[in-house]
Enzyme design. Sequence first.
Site, PDB file in Angstrom:
ATOM      1  N   LEU A   1      -5.774   8.302   3.912  1.00  0.00           N
ATOM      2  CA  LEU A   1      -6.247   6.951   4.259  1.00  0.00           C
ATOM      3  C   LEU A   1      -7.586   6.999   4.978  1.00  0.00           C
ATOM      4  O   LEU A   1      -7.933   6.076   5.725  1.00  0.00           O
ATOM      5  CB  LEU A   1      -5.218   6.219   5.140  1.00  0.00           C
TER       6      LEU A   1
ATOM      7  N   LYS B   1       0.841  -1.198   0.000  1.00  0.00           N
ATOM      8  CA  LYS B   1       0.000   0.000   0.000  1.00  0.00           C
ATOM      9  C   LYS B   1       0.881   1.254   0.000  1.00  0.00           C
ATOM     10  O   LYS B   1       2.005   1.244   0.516  1.00  0.00           O
ATOM     11  CB  LYS B   1      -0.876  -0.052   1.256  1.00  0.00           C
TER      12      LYS B   1
ATOM     13  N   SER C   1      -9.246   1.813   2.935  1.00  0.00           N
ATOM     14  CA  SER C   1      -8.327   2.628   2.175  1.00  0.00           C
ATOM     15  C   SER C   1      -7.302   1.822   1.358  1.00  0.00           C
ATOM     16  O   SER C   1      -6.531   2.396   0.594  1.00  0.00           O
ATOM     17  CB  SER C   1      -7.578   3.574   3.121  1.00  0.00           C
TER      18      SER C   1
ATOM     19  N   VAL D   1      -7.393   0.748  10.115  1.00  0.00           N
ATOM     20  CA  VAL D   1      -7.710   1.492  11.333  1.00  0.00           C
ATOM     21  C   VAL D   1      -9.215   1.670  11.499  1.00  0.00           C
ATOM     22  O   VAL D   1      -9.673   2.231  12.475  1.00  0.00           O
ATOM     23  CB  VAL D   1      -6.983   2.860  11.348  1.00  0.00           C
ATOM     24  N   GLY D   2      -9.986   1.174  10.502  1.00  0.00           N
ATOM     25  CA  GLY D   2     -11.439   1.261  10.589  1.00  0.00           C
ATOM     26  C   GLY D   2     -12.119   0.290   9.640  1.00  0.00           C
ATOM     27  O   GLY D   2     -13.329   0.341   9.450  1.00  0.00           O
ATOM     28  N   GLY D   3     -11.307  -0.573   9.035  1.00  0.00           N
ATOM     29  CA  GLY D   3     -11.825  -1.518   8.049  1.00  0.00           C
ATOM     30  C   GLY D   3     -11.050  -1.475   6.753  1.00  0.00           C
ATOM     31  O   GLY D   3     -11.440  -2.075   5.749  1.00  0.00           O
ATOM     32  N   SER D   4      -9.912  -0.794   6.748  1.00  0.00           N
ATOM     33  CA  SER D   4      -9.197  -0.489   5.507  1.00  0.00           C
ATOM     34  C   SER D   4      -8.526  -1.673   4.833  1.00  0.00           C
ATOM     35  O   SER D   4      -8.095  -1.563   3.691  1.00  0.00           O
ATOM     36  CB  SER D   4      -8.145   0.595   5.769  1.00  0.00           C
TER      37      SER D   4
END
Length: 598
Positions: A204, A153, A230, A251-254
Amino acid sequence: MPGTIHYSTTPFHDLHLALPKDIPPWKRIAQAKRASRDAAIPLEWRLHAHQVPQDRLNVIDVPVECGILTARELAMTEDDAVALVQKLVNREYSSYEVTLAFCKRAAIAQQLVNCLTEVFFERALEAAQRLDAEYAASDVTRGPLHGLPVSLKDCFHISGTDATIGYTALANQPTSHHEESEITRIMRESGAILFCKTNVPVALMAGETYNAIYGYTSNPYNRNLSSGGSSGGESALLALRGAPLGVGTDVGGSVRIPASFCGLYSLKPSFGRFPTYGLRDGLEGQEAVRNSVGPMARSLKAVELWSKAVVQSEPWISADHDCLPIPWRKVEVPQKLCFGILLDDRIVKPLPPVTRALLHTKAALEAAGHTVIEFCIVSRDEPLFIDSLKFALYRSAAAQLLGTTLARTQEPWPRGYAMLEAMVQKKILTTEELVNGPATVSDLWEAQAKRTEYAKRLQKAWTATKDRSGIGREMDALLMPCTPWPASPKYGFTYDNYTSLWNVLDYCATTVPVCNVSSVKDVKPEYQGRNEIEKKIWDDYSPEAVVGCPVSIQLVGRRLHEEYLLGVTKVCDGALRSVGGIPYWSDFKARKASEARC
């Protein structure tokens, strides 16, 4: 280097000199960066305009059909990462020829869905040649990823490349060797060949992937849809088999959102299992919800291969002081398991394909002799609690940081970031800010205390499942959606609670592809949305608009139980395969033979 590769002779590096004088800095930077990336794709690897019409939405098979790869190269790129490493070790393939094949396929993927940011194919081929020569001389493999091409990434620092994370203000600042991310170093020491980096949203901070430099990354199963975010560039590249293994952050579903949209397996670990030191983070210093690094691949075996390789490098010794000294553990998964299932979080009910995938998985598990029980994450009188808690933990200085960085090159706010822009310009305030003024450190502490209290409640509920599991112990994993969509429309991603909750609580989670959307099986029922977000998602749903796309589910495990969760996920994947045959995305021939199946 064997053979000759021809590159464009267009002076892309001088493009900015020909632009109008009054063009804003961000646009000048973006055009030059895109041109530089495009120039790194050899002429022989470029698709002709007539090969892929603009109105062709599903491009997943174009790399096989276009004729750029040889039959041997197609066989390499269709192979799984674990099998490839074994063939590299056995000298059936050289790292050079495998890397060349994936460079070609990544170049094709870029032209189809716009998934790459940094392209350094020549460096990768030189590194592969050196590895081959070293292996021939020593007969000793470099490491557990010996000779395997791996994509990263954009946020990972790799020497000689930018890590813009979508900002024009961070372009043209190539990483030096001593600034490389720890994961970059570990990948090289494990024998991986790094050859490209993949696209991300600005900072992101979105569930789909687009920015002013590189534009939008589409879903290869339907280019009208999102590849997620992201790590959306990574998921699109992997779906097109432009890499056998990729690395994202979550960090939230990335990691999980893009993996689910593109039919991939993935692992979101608890913080501390894999090193994060040296990442370029969109919210530097934000520690209320910690970022984690995780693998994405077309098989669960490849996910486990990467995870073992990283942990076996013992990153807690010298790579990252936040890494926990937990060696890779061999676990025994019981013969009979219990899965919790969550079909609806009471805020946004998943769309029909996602619900069907969950029920199909439940039936497969029960047919294999396992137990599946209902499990709730909030009580009926507090469905919005998680949403408000998450906002309180994430909000710190995100909006102001974005605004300051964008202003450095006069870059406009990205589409979909209107709320953050309004917060910076003081057009809107949160309810708490209207009453109490801007958020303070005390507010963050209060939110963290609420998080701790909620974590305890959920932990007790999880433990209490042993009383109804039918196996004498608590449930082994929670089966639930990744998002409400199989894949969201472009610029249509609005809801991440199904994934971000587990970042807030630091549980580990995996994704598993289950089936594909069917216009016959996934018809739209009558349904009245309970809130504006849910209403919009359901109003916009049409099975014809997403037909053929992969549909995935999420499995959640206890904090720091990655090895056990992977074992449980393997059981789940095996149960699905036993009732549904080989998933249609597994290879070109199998896909063509089973497109109508679930």
